[in-house]
Write an enzyme that holds these catalytic residues in place. Structure first.
Site, PDB file in Angstrom:
ATOM      1  N   GLU A 146       0.803  -1.229   0.000  1.00 21.09           N
ATOM      2  CA  GLU A 146       0.000   0.000   0.000  1.00 21.09           C
ATOM      3  C   GLU A 146       0.827   1.267   0.000  1.00 21.09           C
ATOM      4  O   GLU A 146       0.292   2.373   0.089  1.00 21.09           O
ATOM      5  CB  GLU A 146      -0.927  -0.003   1.227  1.00 21.09           C
ATOM      6  CG  GLU A 146      -1.827  -1.234   1.269  1.00 21.09           C
ATOM      7  CD  GLU A 146      -3.154  -0.997   1.956  1.00 21.09           C
ATOM      8  OE1 GLU A 146      -3.203  -0.169   2.869  1.00 21.09           O
ATOM      9  OE2 GLU A 146      -4.139  -1.635   1.556  1.00 21.09           O
TER      10      GLU A 146
HETATM   11  C1  LIG Z   1       4.414   5.803   3.144  1.00 23.96           C
HETATM   12  O1  LIG Z   1       5.023   5.631   4.394  1.00 23.96           O
HETATM   13  C2  LIG Z   1       5.733   6.755   4.882  1.00 23.96           C
HETATM   14  C3  LIG Z   1       6.312   6.394   6.227  1.00 23.96           C
HETATM   15  O2  LIG Z   1       7.105   5.258   6.113  1.00 23.96           O
HETATM   16  C4  LIG Z   1       4.795   7.939   5.020  1.00 23.96           C
HETATM   17  O3  LIG Z   1       5.553   9.078   5.384  1.00 23.96           O
HETATM   18  C5  LIG Z   1       4.091   8.200   3.698  1.00 23.96           C
HETATM   19  O4  LIG Z   1       3.127   9.204   3.859  1.00 23.96           O
HETATM   20  C6  LIG Z   1       3.417   6.930   3.215  1.00 23.96           C
HETATM   21  N1  LIG Z   1       2.862   7.171   1.898  1.00 23.96           N
HETATM   22  C7  LIG Z   1       1.582   6.941   1.605  1.00 23.96           C
HETATM   23  C8  LIG Z   1       1.172   7.189   0.200  1.00 23.96           C
HETATM   24  O5  LIG Z   1       0.794   6.567   2.422  1.00 23.96           O
END
Ligand SMILES: *[C@@H]1O[C@H](CO)[C@@H](O)[C@H](O)[C@H]1NC(C)=O
Ligand SMILES: *[C@@H]1O[C@H](CO)[C@@H](O)[C@H](O)[C@H]1NC(C)=O
Ligand SMILES: *[C@@H]1O[C@H](CO)[C@@H](O)[C@H](O)[C@H]1NC(C)=O
Ligand SMILES: *[C@@H]1O[C@H](CO)[C@@H](O)[C@H](O)[C@H]1NC(C)=O
Length: 295
Positions: A146
């Site tokens: 995800e």
């Molecule tokens: C993916 O994970 C990171 C933290 O590991 C977070 O900062 C980021 O917002 C996340 N991206 C999404 C699209 O959820």
């Protein structure tokens, strides 16, 4: 003679009804929230292929450190290998899948991290999933990454596509599904466009689109059917969740059928919340699928 004839008619009708219901599928995630959930109370109709999706198997140790493709089960401990064997024995139409990854492990948000050596990752993933599949008597794998790192090459489509191909080719699994949502459609489109042969269902998470009305649901379905494949795409519902809620979901399913889509399956997230309302959505979804069988 007359009885003989009637017997033949009866057999014919049963076979006919059986073949019309063929391909109806119910997919339901289970075990993600930590509540001690079990398969037993979930209503299962004999005429529908019922797929439970164990949530989740994760390529990380308990502290959330990635293991280069070595997956471990993190679903509710109540979902034991024996309980999988028992529900499959009681209902021969049940299949059980493990979903890979999910949103987080404890506090750690999980991501596709672009392994340095994709071949090694694939081989580690293959062996660890083979072991989990044997232990838990599984039939398949769902892909639910995800979050995608923006750095480096996108190895997701290659690694996951090759992994599914190998798992199917070696007869480790017979079913594979993918679970994109609105922020992750692109990597999943890349995967699906190169490896659709080994992907049976698209469990698109429509509830993340936050569409609350049947008309909006139809528009969202049309969009995702164009990106993936209408035949493999399942409408989905989140119990006590985001997006469309309550009986409006079934109005949306009717609208999909009126528009010309065949609603041959439904995905629900998740069985963990089903008991609180007497499994209303599981029952009604299966009724809908059986009602929509037209002669
Ligand atoms: C993916 O994970 C990171 C933290 O590991 C977070 O900062 C980021 O917002 C996340 N991206 C999404 C699209 O959820
Ligand atoms: C990306 O892939 C290209 C071509 O396969 C390779 O030359 C390059 O080193 C890769 N970059 C990273 C960051 O892995
Ligand atoms: C596995 O791949 C080999 C080589 O391409 C092919 O001959 C064989 O039919 C495949 N088996 C299955 C079960 O897909
Ligand atoms: C299924 O059909 C019955 C009989 O027509 C109807 O009463 C029921 O509401 C239908 N259920 C669903 C979920 O469509």
């Amino acid at each position: 003679m007359k009885h003989f004839f009637l017997l033949h008619v009866a057999v014919y009708v049963v076979v006919l009804l059986g073949s019309l219901c063929e391909g109806k599928v119910m997919m339901e995630y289970i075990g993600a929230t930590g509540v001690p959930v079990t398969f037993e109370p979930v209503p299962i109709r004999d005429e529908i292929d019922f797929h439970f999706i164990l949530s989740f198997a994760i390529d990380a140790d308990q502290s959330g450190t990635y293991q280069n493709g070595k997956f471990s089960p993190y679903w509710a401990e109540t979902l034991t290998p024996d309980s999988v064997a028992a529900i499959k024995e009681e209902h021969p139409n049940v299949k059980v899948l493990a979903s890979l990854c999910g949103w987080s492990l404890g506090d750690k948000v999980l991501a596709w991290y672009n392994p340095k050596d994709p071949k090694k990752w694939i081989s580690n993933a293959f062996s660890s999933i083979q072991e989990i599949t044997n232990t838990y008597h599984l039939d398949g794998i769902d892909i639910d990454y995800e979050n995608f790192s923006k750095r480096g090459n996108n190895t997701f489509a290659f690694c996951i596509g090759e992994l599914l191909t190998l798992l199917k080719n070696q007869s480790v699994i017979t079913v594979a599904s993918i679970a994109p949502y609105h922020l992750t459609t692109q990597p999943y489109i890349d995967l699906f466009s190169a490896y659709s042969d080994v992907i049976d269902y698209v469990n698109y998470q429509f509830y993340t689109d936050k569409v609350r009305q049947p008309k909006g649901y139809l528009e969202a379905f049309k969009l995702r059917a164009g990106q993936f494949n209408a035949e493999k795409l399942l409408p989905s519902y989140e119990i006590d969740g985001r997006g469309i809620q309550g009986d409006a979901f079934f109005d949306a399913l009717e609208l999909l059928e009126d528009y010309g889509f065949d609603v041959d399956g439904v995905m629900i997230f998740s069985a963990d919340g089903g008991a609180a309302n007497g499994y209303y959505y599981e029952k009604k979804s299966q009724d809908f699928l059986l009602n929509s069988t037209s002669i």
